[in-house]
Motif scaffolding. Structure first.
Motif, mmCIF file in Angstrom:
data_model
loop_
_atom_site.group_PDB
_atom_site.id
_atom_site.type_symbol
_atom_site.label_atom_id
_atom_site.label_comp_id
_atom_site.label_asym_id
_atom_site.label_seq_id
_atom_site.Cartn_x
_atom_site.Cartn_y
_atom_site.Cartn_z
ATOM 1 N N PHE A 96 0.834 -1.206 0.000
ATOM 2 C CA PHE A 96 0.000 0.000 0.000
ATOM 3 C C PHE A 96 0.870 1.258 0.000
ATOM 4 C CE2 PHE A 96 -2.145 3.298 2.569
ATOM 5 C CZ PHE A 96 -3.226 3.559 1.737
ATOM 6 N N ILE A 97 1.832 1.308 0.919
ATOM 7 C CA ILE A 97 2.720 2.480 1.034
ATOM 8 C C ILE A 97 3.516 2.692 -0.247
ATOM 9 C CG2 ILE A 97 4.795 3.339 2.218
ATOM 10 C CD1 ILE A 97 2.163 3.809 3.728
ATOM 11 N N LYS A 98 3.960 1.609 -0.885
ATOM 12 C CA LYS A 98 4.720 1.730 -2.131
ATOM 13 C C LYS A 98 3.899 2.364 -3.244
ATOM 14 C CE LYS A 98 6.276 -2.267 -3.235
ATOM 15 N NZ LYS A 98 6.980 -3.487 -3.674
ATOM 16 N N LYS A 99 2.586 2.129 -3.223
ATOM 17 C CA LYS A 99 1.724 2.628 -4.303
ATOM 18 C C LYS A 99 1.230 4.055 -4.080
ATOM 19 C CE LYS A 99 0.136 -1.881 -5.813
ATOM 20 N NZ LYS A 99 -1.020 -2.735 -6.085
ATOM 21 N N VAL A 100 1.212 4.514 -2.842
ATOM 22 C CA VAL A 100 0.704 5.862 -2.553
ATOM 23 C C VAL A 100 1.797 6.894 -2.866
ATOM 24 C CG1 VAL A 100 -0.157 7.421 -0.771
ATOM 25 C CG2 VAL A 100 -0.846 5.030 -0.752
ATOM 26 N N PRO A 101 1.506 7.869 -3.720
ATOM 27 C CA PRO A 101 2.496 8.904 -4.003
ATOM 28 C C PRO A 101 2.882 9.680 -2.731
ATOM 29 C CG PRO A 101 0.694 9.006 -5.583
ATOM 30 C CD PRO A 101 0.281 8.054 -4.502
ATOM 31 N N ALA A 102 4.153 10.021 -2.624
ATOM 32 C CA ALA A 102 4.654 10.715 -1.427
ATOM 33 C C ALA A 102 3.916 12.029 -1.195
ATOM 34 C CB ALA A 102 6.154 10.951 -1.541
ATOM 35 N N TRP A 103 3.551 12.727 -2.261
ATOM 36 C CA TRP A 103 2.886 14.026 -2.068
ATOM 37 C C TRP A 103 1.556 13.863 -1.338
ATOM 38 C CZ3 TRP A 103 -1.912 15.126 -3.946
ATOM 39 C CH2 TRP A 103 -2.396 14.367 -5.015
#
Length: 88
Positions: free
Chosen positions: A53-60
């Motif tokens: 999940f974290i890998k897919k969510v853009p940092a912004w």
């Protein structure tokens, strides 16, 4: 003004990025928040799913204050703009 609903697919689950999820992500990136705890909160079976999940969510998105996210969504709703669904 573009209004987008972001959806993250992890396995057979779909997590819609809304104000509550952004609030959780804000806490995750700003504190010592484990993937195990994130998995528990989001209803994942393991920390590995939380990691995906974290890998897919853009940092912004993770660093956007949830109040700013909420204001943007409310503005879109007030203007009657249709939300476009984007799967991450």
């Amino acid at each position: 003004m573009e209004c987008i609903t972001y959806v993250v697919k992890v396995g057979d689950k779909e997590i819609v990025i809304d104000e509550d999820i952004v609030k959780i992500l804000n806490e995750y990136v700003r504190t010592e928040f484990t993937l195990e705890k994130l998995a528990e909160i989001l209803g994942f079976d393991s920390w590995e799913e939380a990691y995906e999940f974290i890998k897919k969510v853009p940092a912004w998105i993770m660093w956007t204050p949830y109040t700013l996210w909420k204001v943007h969504v409310e503005k879109c709703k007030a203007l009657g703009i249709e939300f476009k669904k984007v799967i991450l």
